[in-house]
Design a protein around this motif. Sequence first.
Motif, PDB file in Angstrom:
ATOM      1  N   VAL A 345       0.847  -0.840   0.173  1.00  0.00           N
ATOM      2  CA  VAL A 345       0.100   0.610   0.091  1.00  0.00           C
ATOM      3  C   VAL A 345       0.749   1.296   0.295  1.00  0.00           C
ATOM      4  O   VAL A 345       1.910   1.481   0.788  1.00  0.00           O
ATOM      5  N   VAL A 346       0.823   2.442  -0.918  1.00  0.00           N
ATOM      6  CA  VAL A 346       1.979   3.398  -0.670  1.00  0.00           C
ATOM      7  C   VAL A 346       1.025   4.628  -0.099  1.00  0.00           C
ATOM      8  O   VAL A 346       0.039   4.677  -0.184  1.00  0.00           O
ATOM      9  N   GLU A 347       1.785   5.021   0.681  1.00  0.00           N
ATOM     10  CA  GLU A 347       1.560   5.628   2.235  1.00  0.00           C
ATOM     11  C   GLU A 347       0.669   7.029   0.839  1.00  0.00           C
ATOM     12  O   GLU A 347       0.824   7.569   0.126  1.00  0.00           O
ATOM     13  N   HIS A 348      -0.562   7.944   1.466  1.00  0.00           N
ATOM     14  CA  HIS A 348      -0.739   8.911   1.398  1.00  0.00           C
ATOM     15  C   HIS A 348      -0.388   9.922   1.789  1.00  0.00           C
ATOM     16  O   HIS A 348      -0.255  10.190   2.667  1.00  0.00           O
ATOM     17  N   PRO A 349       0.071  10.891   0.613  1.00  0.00           N
ATOM     18  CA  PRO A 349       1.284  12.775   1.140  1.00  0.00           C
ATOM     19  C   PRO A 349       0.603  13.060   2.780  1.00  0.00           C
ATOM     20  O   PRO A 349       1.117  13.432   3.671  1.00  0.00           O
ATOM     21  N   GLU A 350      -1.069  12.628   2.920  1.00  0.00           N
ATOM     22  CA  GLU A 350      -1.616  13.462   3.675  1.00  0.00           C
ATOM     23  C   GLU A 350      -1.167  12.825   4.962  1.00  0.00           C
ATOM     24  O   GLU A 350      -0.365  12.776   6.145  1.00  0.00           O
ATOM     25  N   LEU A 351      -1.100  11.132   5.048  1.00  0.00           N
ATOM     26  CA  LEU A 351      -0.956  10.991   6.508  1.00  0.00           C
ATOM     27  C   LEU A 351       0.675  10.890   6.430  1.00  0.00           C
ATOM     28  O   LEU A 351       1.414  10.791   7.663  1.00  0.00           O
ATOM     29  N   VAL A 352       1.761  10.710   4.823  1.00  0.00           N
ATOM     30  CA  VAL A 352       3.037  11.085   4.868  1.00  0.00           C
ATOM     31  C   VAL A 352       3.587  12.210   6.613  1.00  0.00           C
ATOM     32  O   VAL A 352       3.898  12.270   6.994  1.00  0.00           O
ATOM     33  N   ALA A 353       2.663  13.355   5.470  1.00  0.00           N
ATOM     34  CA  ALA A 353       2.550  15.118   6.508  1.00  0.00           C
ATOM     35  C   ALA A 353       2.611  14.553   8.088  1.00  0.00           C
ATOM     36  O   ALA A 353       3.071  15.494   8.785  1.00  0.00           O
ATOM     37  N   GLN A 354       1.028  13.677   8.534  1.00  0.00           N
ATOM     38  CA  GLN A 354       0.970  13.391   9.560  1.00  0.00           C
ATOM     39  C   GLN A 354       2.324  13.036  10.214  1.00  0.00           C
ATOM     40  O   GLN A 354       2.281  13.442  11.236  1.00  0.00           O
ATOM     41  N   ARG A 355       2.587  12.181   9.563  1.00  0.00           N
ATOM     42  CA  ARG A 355       3.808  11.509  10.630  1.00  0.00           C
ATOM     43  C   ARG A 355       4.996  12.053  10.756  1.00  0.00           C
ATOM     44  O   ARG A 355       5.666  12.254  11.836  1.00  0.00           O
ATOM     45  N   ILE A 356       5.124  12.494   9.722  1.00  0.00           N
ATOM     46  CA  ILE A 356       6.105  13.645   9.297  1.00  0.00           C
ATOM     47  C   ILE A 356       6.442  14.540  10.858  1.00  0.00           C
ATOM     48  O   ILE A 356       6.880  14.969  11.763  1.00  0.00           O
TER      49      ILE A 356
END
Length: 403
Positions: A345-356
Amino acid sequence: MTQILTTHAGSLPRSPELIEANAARPVGEDGLTPEPTDEFRRVLRQAVADVVAKQEQIGISIPNDGEYGHLMGSAVNYGSWWSYIFDRVNGLELTGADIFSTEPVRSEPGNVRLTTFPDRRDWTIFAEAYQDPTSGITVGSQPNFPAATGAIAYSETGRQLVQQDITNFRSALDASGYDSGFLAALSPGSGSRIVDDHYGDEDSFLDAWVEVMRPEYEAIAAAGLTVQIDDPSIAENWDQVNPEPSVEDYVAFTRKRVDAVNRALVNVPTEQTRFHLCWGSWHGPHTTDIEFRHIAGLLLEIDAKFYSFEAANVRHEHEWTVWENTELPEGKVIVPGIVSHATNVVEHPELVAQRIERFARLVGPERVIASTDCGLGGRIHPQIAWAKLESLVAGAEIASGRL
């Protein structure tokens, strides 16, 4: 605005041409070192140029050579980060008894010892799933691991190969407009997990690996590049101790491996060092992974500026909270995994941002570099791997704007 930088843990998908060229090399007399050919060198040089250019095109801030000098003979390979070193060390021999075929070893309180890979606790608890080819569990193809049958030393071949890596990477960096990047190298502790048929003492064997790896680290640093020490054993060894040890015994066992890293890095500037920790890249349950809170302190004892660790897969994502109670020393930077090698599953950019943002709010955005959990090469399909890196860059842009 603080720009969140991006990188990855090291291994990137190899091109079919590179895999084919590697597989076509004739094997040397020792059975370990395939003979280089001019055609292979040409293919490798071009592949490194291409993979660096692709990182620049996507927008990766801190690139590497994809670990292309850590050769793979097949598209699926979880172990090239480790097995590459066998071509670079004297004193090793294929004896038929390796870490997968030797007898299981039992530990006792105060005496932590690594057992065999098939005797790992996660592998035995889920034996039915591991043995079922339809389960989705994969551990990758396993090389024939050598044993140390004599005194080990970094070989002249090793010096030539690391210089080849440096030359290819430096040329690719210049062509793509990068100032610098990183090259990965094995840790002494991970090296010492092969069978020892010469030293007869665990500490002496570990000391020997310190001397083996030091020239590789120093060569990379002397070229103005960052050295990444790949050492999943710091965390992964926990699962390879049977029965489960106390945390105190394991920390004592592991601190020797941390000390070994520091001794091997003695001549490398801290600013040019990053350390990668993971719990093993195979796609399995990982229910017996040690909790990050037990080893975060050990991680920070390593003389590095940058600390790379898994933080995106579902077994460890919750552990971002460790940094609520763990003080990051002045001048240090964390490089958490924000996208995972363990799922298609390719992570959504919004999820990436939240994790960062979770990490940035705890340690400061200028002290976070967004990365991958582990290497993507050999573990997921190339098309998916590059899509994950594109999402990583897009998410870092979102986080940068908000932070």
